[in-house]
Design a protein around this motif. Structure first.
Motif, short mmCIF file in Angstrom:
data_model
loop_
_atom_site.label_atom_id
_atom_site.label_comp_id
_atom_site.label_asym_id
_atom_site.label_seq_id
_atom_site.Cartn_x
_atom_site.Cartn_y
_atom_site.Cartn_z
N TYR A 35 23.02 60.67 72.24
CA TYR A 35 22.44 61.92 72.76
C TYR A 35 21.61 61.65 74.00
CZ TYR A 35 24.17 64.23 68.60
OH TYR A 35 25.00 64.75 67.64
N ARG A 36 20.96 60.49 74.02
CA ARG A 36 20.17 60.13 75.21
C ARG A 36 21.10 59.91 76.41
NH1 ARG A 36 14.75 57.92 74.38
NH2 ARG A 36 14.11 58.57 72.30
N ALA A 37 22.26 59.30 76.16
CA ALA A 37 23.23 59.08 77.25
C ALA A 37 23.71 60.43 77.79
CB ALA A 37 24.40 58.24 76.76
N VAL A 89 28.38 69.77 71.94
CA VAL A 89 27.94 68.39 72.18
C VAL A 89 28.01 67.61 70.86
CG1 VAL A 89 25.91 66.95 72.73
CG2 VAL A 89 26.50 68.92 74.17
N ARG A 90 27.54 68.21 69.79
CA ARG A 90 27.54 67.54 68.49
C ARG A 90 28.97 67.24 68.05
NH1 ARG A 90 22.39 67.41 67.21
NH2 ARG A 90 22.99 66.14 65.43
N LYS A 91 29.88 68.21 68.31
CA LYS A 91 31.30 68.01 67.96
C LYS A 91 31.88 66.87 68.78
CE LYS A 91 32.58 72.61 66.85
NZ LYS A 91 32.83 73.76 67.70
N GLY A 111 19.66 58.41 62.73
CA GLY A 111 19.69 59.62 63.55
C GLY A 111 18.98 60.77 62.88
N ARG A 112 19.60 61.95 62.97
CA ARG A 112 18.98 63.16 62.40
C ARG A 112 19.87 63.79 61.33
NH1 ARG A 112 16.34 61.29 65.82
NH2 ARG A 112 14.67 62.15 67.09
N ASP A 113 21.20 63.59 61.48
CA ASP A 113 22.16 64.30 60.62
C ASP A 113 23.15 63.35 59.97
OD1 ASP A 113 23.40 63.47 62.92
OD2 ASP A 113 24.60 65.29 63.18
N ILE A 114 22.75 62.09 59.82
CA ILE A 114 23.70 61.09 59.29
C ILE A 114 24.03 61.40 57.82
CG2 ILE A 114 24.22 58.63 59.01
CD1 ILE A 114 23.75 59.60 61.94
N ALA A 161 6.56 68.96 69.96
CA ALA A 161 7.56 69.84 70.58
C ALA A 161 8.97 69.38 70.22
CB ALA A 161 7.38 69.85 72.10
N ARG A 162 9.15 68.05 70.21
CA ARG A 162 10.47 67.48 69.88
C ARG A 162 10.81 67.78 68.42
NH1 ARG A 162 13.22 62.65 70.78
NH2 ARG A 162 11.71 61.45 71.95
N ASP A 163 9.82 67.64 67.53
CA ASP A 163 10.03 67.96 66.11
C ASP A 163 10.47 69.41 65.97
OD1 ASP A 163 9.18 65.49 65.26
OD2 ASP A 163 7.32 66.18 64.34
N ARG A 165 11.88 71.40 68.07
CA ARG A 165 13.25 71.65 68.56
C ARG A 165 14.28 71.07 67.59
NH1 ARG A 165 13.32 69.11 73.23
NH2 ARG A 165 12.10 70.62 74.36
N ASP A 166 14.05 69.84 67.12
CA ASP A 166 15.02 69.19 66.23
C ASP A 166 15.11 69.89 64.87
OD1 ASP A 166 15.33 67.40 68.31
OD2 ASP A 166 14.41 65.68 67.30
N ILE A 167 13.97 70.40 64.39
CA ILE A 167 13.96 71.07 63.08
C ILE A 167 14.49 72.51 63.20
CG2 ILE A 167 12.41 72.00 61.26
CD1 ILE A 167 10.59 69.52 61.86
N GLY A 168 14.19 73.13 64.35
CA GLY A 168 14.49 74.56 64.50
C GLY A 168 15.89 74.89 64.96
N ARG A 169 16.67 73.89 65.44
CA ARG A 169 17.99 74.24 65.98
C ARG A 169 18.91 74.73 64.86
NH1 ARG A 169 19.09 68.04 67.09
NH2 ARG A 169 19.90 67.50 65.05
N ALA A 170 19.87 75.59 65.24
CA ALA A 170 20.74 76.20 64.23
C ALA A 170 21.76 75.20 63.69
CB ALA A 170 21.45 77.40 64.85
O1 DC Z 1 16.28 59.22 67.80
P1 DC Z 1 16.03 59.57 69.25
O2 DC Z 1 14.60 59.95 69.53
O3 DC Z 1 16.54 58.52 70.18
O4 DC Z 1 16.93 60.89 69.53
C1 DC Z 1 16.85 61.61 70.73
C2 DC Z 1 17.27 63.05 70.47
O5 DC Z 1 18.65 63.10 70.13
C3 DC Z 1 16.54 63.73 69.32
O6 DC Z 1 15.39 64.41 69.75
C4 DC Z 1 17.58 64.68 68.74
C5 DC Z 1 18.90 64.08 69.14
N1 DC Z 1 19.64 63.47 68.02
C6 DC Z 1 20.39 64.31 67.22
O7 DC Z 1 20.35 65.53 67.41
N2 DC Z 1 21.14 63.80 66.23
C7 DC Z 1 21.18 62.47 66.00
N3 DC Z 1 21.96 62.00 65.01
C8 DC Z 1 20.40 61.60 66.79
C9 DC Z 1 19.62 62.13 67.79
#
Ligand code: DC
Length: 206
Positions: A35-37, A89-91, A111-114, A161-163, A165-170
């Motif tokens: 995602y950073r890339a 993007v996720r797809k 990650g976030r959704d593994i 703010a990052r939390d 966004r990451d928690i609130g996305r659909a």
């Molecule tokens: O883990 P990180 O801070 O390097 O991740 C950067 C961003 O990428 C994070 O804010 C949300 C997104 N991300 C994601 O949506 N799903 C993942 N599996 C990993 C990261």
């Protein structure tokens, strides 16, 4: 054997996942780097990370970009969080992560959704967390060590703010899978955090 390690930013999940990979002798993938890339590629394209089409176009990044130190910056982390809200993007990143997870011999992914999307079939699912204040303190120390002049209060605002966004996305919001082992490392140092996690993983695998 698949081990899924999820959690919020600066929770220590990356270090823990890397050490688990070394301990069990299986490869590790930091999915945040993908995602950073994408976030970095949007910037290189002079695109808008909040625009779904610009973000999707940036998924076509060169693999050499994954080695670029700039991916570790807070600015790129924030761009990553913004592009990661787009379902396309996720797809686009799904197959690469799924193939890594299901390779013969197993893998550790963080990650976030593994545990919920990429490897719902994981043998062990961990959700590593810590308080916002403690995560901000750790990130601030890391940045200060690298010579970056930044205020702790600003790091805390950025992490919160990052939390949000990451928690609130659909699509695939950050949350512990129902069957994940939740480990709060707020009061642990790195060694204690890893020992606690390793014990939990070994018990779960037994
Ligand atoms: O883990 P990180 O801070 O390097 O991740 C950067 C961003 O990428 C994070 O804010 C949300 C997104 N991300 C994601 O949506 N799903 C993942 N599996 C990993 C990261």
């Amino acid at each position: 054997m698949i081990i899924a390690v999820d959690g919020p930013t600066a929770s220590g999940k990356g270090t823990i996942a890397k050490k688990l990979g070394e301990h069990f002798g299986v490869p590790h993938l930091d999915t945040g780097l993908l995602y950073r890339a994408v976030g970095r590629q949007v910037a290189l394209n002079s695109g808008d990370p909040d625009d779904a089409a610009d973000a999707l176009a940036a998924c076509d990044f060169a693999d050499t970009l994954l080695e670029d130190e700039i991916l570790r910056s807070e600015e790129t982390g924030s761009m990553a969080s913004r592009v990661s809200v787009h379902p396309d993007v996720r797809k686009a990143l799904f197959e690469r992560q799924r193939a890594f997870a299901t390779q013969p011999g197993g893998a550790v992914l963080d990650g976030r959704d593994i545990g919920s999307i990429i490897a719902p079939d994981a043998d062990v699912k961990l959700f590593i967390t810590a308080s916002v204040q403690e995560r901000a303190r750790r990130r601030w120390m890391e940045m200060t060590d690298r010579g970056i002049d930044v205020q702790l209060a600003d790091v805390e605002i950025d992490i919160a703010a990052r939390d949000a966004r990451d928690i609130g996305r659909a699509d695939a919001p950050l949350k512990a899978a129902a069957d994940a082992l939740v480990i709060d490392t707020t009061s642990f140092n790195r060694e204690q955090a890893f020992e606690t996690v390793l014990e939990a993983v070994q018990t779960a695998l037994a």
